[in-house]
Design an enzyme around this catalytic site. Structure first.
Site, mmCIF file in Angstrom:
data_model
loop_
_atom_site.group_PDB
_atom_site.id
_atom_site.type_symbol
_atom_site.label_atom_id
_atom_site.label_comp_id
_atom_site.label_asym_id
_atom_site.label_seq_id
_atom_site.Cartn_x
_atom_site.Cartn_y
_atom_site.Cartn_z
ATOM 1 N N CYS A 122 0.816 -1.225 0.000
ATOM 2 C CA CYS A 122 0.000 0.000 0.000
ATOM 3 C C CYS A 122 0.846 1.270 0.000
ATOM 4 O O CYS A 122 0.360 2.348 -0.341
ATOM 5 C CB CYS A 122 -0.944 0.000 1.193
ATOM 6 S SG CYS A 122 -2.010 -1.439 1.242
ATOM 7 N N HIS A 263 -3.317 7.153 2.646
ATOM 8 C CA HIS A 263 -3.727 5.847 2.128
ATOM 9 C C HIS A 263 -5.079 5.493 2.741
ATOM 10 O O HIS A 263 -5.272 5.602 3.955
ATOM 11 C CB HIS A 263 -2.665 4.803 2.482
ATOM 12 C CG HIS A 263 -3.139 3.410 2.261
ATOM 13 N ND1 HIS A 263 -3.736 3.016 1.080
ATOM 14 C CD2 HIS A 263 -3.138 2.307 3.059
ATOM 15 C CE1 HIS A 263 -4.062 1.740 1.172
ATOM 16 N NE2 HIS A 263 -3.727 1.290 2.359
ATOM 17 N N ASN A 293 -10.178 -0.091 0.193
ATOM 18 C CA ASN A 293 -8.721 0.025 0.197
ATOM 19 C C ASN A 293 -8.190 -0.581 -1.103
ATOM 20 O O ASN A 293 -8.306 -1.789 -1.312
ATOM 21 C CB ASN A 293 -8.178 -0.722 1.429
ATOM 22 C CG ASN A 293 -6.660 -0.729 1.502
ATOM 23 O OD1 ASN A 293 -5.968 -0.405 0.544
ATOM 24 N ND2 ASN A 293 -6.128 -1.121 2.646
HETATM 25 N N1 COA Z 1 -18.656 -8.876 9.374
HETATM 26 C C1 COA Z 1 -19.096 -9.199 10.610
HETATM 27 N N2 COA Z 1 -18.296 -9.616 11.593
HETATM 28 C C2 COA Z 1 -16.977 -9.669 11.305
HETATM 29 C C3 COA Z 1 -16.445 -9.348 10.053
HETATM 30 C C4 COA Z 1 -17.351 -8.936 9.050
HETATM 31 N N3 COA Z 1 -16.969 -8.596 7.825
HETATM 32 N N4 COA Z 1 -15.122 -9.511 10.081
HETATM 33 C C5 COA Z 1 -14.801 -9.912 11.312
HETATM 34 N N5 COA Z 1 -15.934 -10.024 12.046
HETATM 35 C C6 COA Z 1 -16.085 -10.454 13.448
HETATM 36 C C7 COA Z 1 -14.927 -11.246 13.961
HETATM 37 O O1 COA Z 1 -15.056 -12.587 13.594
HETATM 38 C C8 COA Z 1 -15.013 -11.003 15.431
HETATM 39 O O2 COA Z 1 -15.964 -11.883 15.943
HETATM 40 P P1 COA Z 1 -15.734 -12.596 17.361
HETATM 41 O O3 COA Z 1 -15.660 -11.459 18.351
HETATM 42 O O4 COA Z 1 -16.938 -13.439 17.502
HETATM 43 O O5 COA Z 1 -14.460 -13.352 17.220
HETATM 44 C C9 COA Z 1 -15.576 -9.595 15.552
HETATM 45 O O6 COA Z 1 -16.138 -9.284 14.262
HETATM 46 C C10 COA Z 1 -14.546 -8.557 15.889
HETATM 47 O O7 COA Z 1 -13.453 -8.745 15.031
HETATM 48 P P2 COA Z 1 -12.194 -7.847 15.143
HETATM 49 O O8 COA Z 1 -11.153 -8.408 14.234
HETATM 50 O O9 COA Z 1 -11.881 -7.611 16.576
HETATM 51 O O10 COA Z 1 -12.757 -6.502 14.526
HETATM 52 P P3 COA Z 1 -12.010 -5.134 14.507
HETATM 53 O O11 COA Z 1 -12.794 -4.149 15.277
HETATM 54 O O12 COA Z 1 -10.550 -5.277 14.796
HETATM 55 O O13 COA Z 1 -12.140 -4.737 12.963
HETATM 56 C C11 COA Z 1 -10.851 -4.707 10.956
HETATM 57 C C12 COA Z 1 -11.586 -5.582 11.989
HETATM 58 C C13 COA Z 1 -10.249 -5.624 9.906
HETATM 59 C C14 COA Z 1 -11.856 -3.780 10.307
HETATM 60 C C15 COA Z 1 -9.750 -3.873 11.676
HETATM 61 O O14 COA Z 1 -8.969 -4.727 12.494
HETATM 62 C C16 COA Z 1 -8.859 -3.146 10.724
HETATM 63 O O15 COA Z 1 -9.284 -2.266 10.012
HETATM 64 N N6 COA Z 1 -7.540 -3.480 10.703
HETATM 65 C C17 COA Z 1 -6.590 -2.843 9.812
HETATM 66 C C18 COA Z 1 -6.789 -3.392 8.428
HETATM 67 C C19 COA Z 1 -6.042 -2.623 7.377
HETATM 68 O O16 COA Z 1 -6.054 -1.430 7.348
HETATM 69 N N7 COA Z 1 -5.423 -3.362 6.467
HETATM 70 C C20 COA Z 1 -4.753 -2.828 5.337
HETATM 71 C C21 COA Z 1 -3.436 -2.240 5.672
HETATM 72 S S1 COA Z 1 -2.766 -1.440 4.302
#
Ligand code: COA
Length: 336
Positions: A122, A263, A293
């Site tokens: 990215c 980004h 993204n």
């Molecule tokens: N829909 C519904 N539930 C979802 C889901 C979706 N699309 N994806 C994950 N979940 C669930 C998980 O399974 C988890 O369930 P559990 O509590 O029963 O285990 C719950 O939601 C919470 O998951 P978690 O991973 O803690 O969510 P989060 O608040 O951390 O958000 C992201 C997840 C991916 C949105 C976040 O971690 C994020 O944005 N990370 C950075 C990603 C990024 O920028 N990547 C690119 C870098 S260039």
């Protein structure tokens, strides 16, 4: 790449920009029909409402990159033959050989250009732009097309809800050229990497690429895997650090810049950094709601939208910041 080279100190100007996204939209409701998720969950956690996806049977990264390059050439008002380099930042090239850059340079008739792909995930476009700008300042080239282009849909496992909902396909291009005014161009750049964190965001091709702690990950080989929480923590800290560093080293304040192009990874990551640094939301461009993204495509897609809307104002600096797989990060502050 043997065009007429500039002599002596020179600056660099942006001649024109271009971008391209696929016509096909994949909305949050489309995902909710495919897997256990909802528009509410995705919007609240990420700010994404829809993203664009290629038809991978006939299209790929090169399709978008070529369109973005053609639009940028048209916007710049130059002939393709004037390009000394075509550099494409991507991690989703159709083939590792030839590069996307070679294919699109050939397709548009950039017959005097050297061409190569650059991989910094990215952060790729900002890495490529910084590299290209330095080549022009060093007198090694006069006119360069810099692209960020990704077919993220080609490396996603659409049975996994935690990663697939985040990404979309897009490409953007900036054409930069030597300028007699040495104050124009990149006034500050920083690039960094921490390879010890690579397993937070990676695309394993073989079983042996997978670290033991990720062996149970259900995402199939060849698709992007991510430790969302780890990347989130890294991103929030790094975004703030990188922006703070760029403001400090240039002695600029948020009021002095026309735009900060971040980004587009997650609206919560962008907002966290913006709030910590006290930057007004009008200064931070956001299009993640429409495109998700798009990795290396995200910063140049924003740049093109801002450039065409006349929001990159002459005489006022603007800043680009990115982070991504590697782990990598980069900033670039420009005087236009
Ligand atoms: N829909 C519904 N539930 C979802 C889901 C979706 N699309 N994806 C994950 N979940 C669930 C998980 O399974 C988890 O369930 P559990 O509590 O029963 O285990 C719950 O939601 C919470 O998951 P978690 O991973 O803690 O969510 P989060 O608040 O951390 O958000 C992201 C997840 C991916 C949105 C976040 O971690 C994020 O944005 N990370 C950075 C990603 C990024 O920028 N990547 C690119 C870098 S260039």
């Amino acid at each position: 790449m043997m065009g007429q080279l500039p002599s002596g100190a020179c600056g660099v100007r942006i001649l024109g920009t271009g971008s391209a996204v696929p016509d096909r939209r994949l909305t949050n409701d489309d995902f909710a029909r495919m897997m256990d998720t909802s528009d509410e969950w995705i919007t609240q956690r990420t700010g994404i409402r829809e993203r664009r996806v290629l038809d991978l049977r006939t299209e790929g990264c090169s399709t978008l990159a070529q369109r973005a390059l053609e639009r940028a050439i048209e916007g710049a008002g130059i002939k393709a033959e004037e390009l000394d380099f075509v550099i494409v930042a991507t991690v989703t090239m159709e083939m590792t050989c030839p590069s996307v850059a070679c294919r699109i340079a050939g397709a548009v008739g950039a017959k005097n250009a050297a061409a190569f792909d650059l991989g910094a995930a990215c952060s790729g476009f900002v890495y490529a732009l910084n590299t290209a700008e330095a080549m022009i300042r060093a007198g090694r080239a006069r006119t360069i097309a810099v692209l960020g282009a990704e077919a993220m849909s080609s490396i996603l496992d659409y049975t996994d809800r935690s990663v697939s909902i985040l990404f979309g396909d897009a490409a953007g291009c900036a054409i930069i050229q030597a300028d007699p005014d040495p104050t124009k161009g990149c006034i500050y750049q920083h690039m960094g990497a921490d390879g010890s964190g690579w397993h937070a965001l990676y695309i394993p091709r073989r079983e042996s690429d997978v670290p033991a702690e990720d062996a149970d990950n259900p995402i199939r080989l060849g698709s992007l895997r991510m430790n969302g929480k780890e990347v989130f923590r890294f991103a929030v800290t790094k975004f703030k650090e990188v922006m703070e560093d760029a403001f400090k080293k240039t002695s600029l304040t948020p009021d002095d810049v026309s735009q900060v192009i971040c980004h587009q990874s997650n609206i919560r990551i962008i907002d966290a950094a913006r709030e910590k640094l006290g930057i007004d939301s009008s200064k931070i461009y956001v299009n993640i709601d429409r495109y998700g993204n798009s990795s290396a495509g995200s910063v140049p897609l924003c740049l093109d939208e801002l450039w065409r809307a006349g929001k990159i104002t002459k005489g006022k600096p603007f800043m680009m910041v990115a982070f991504g797989g590697g782990l990598t990060w980069a900033s670039s502050v420009w005087n236009t």
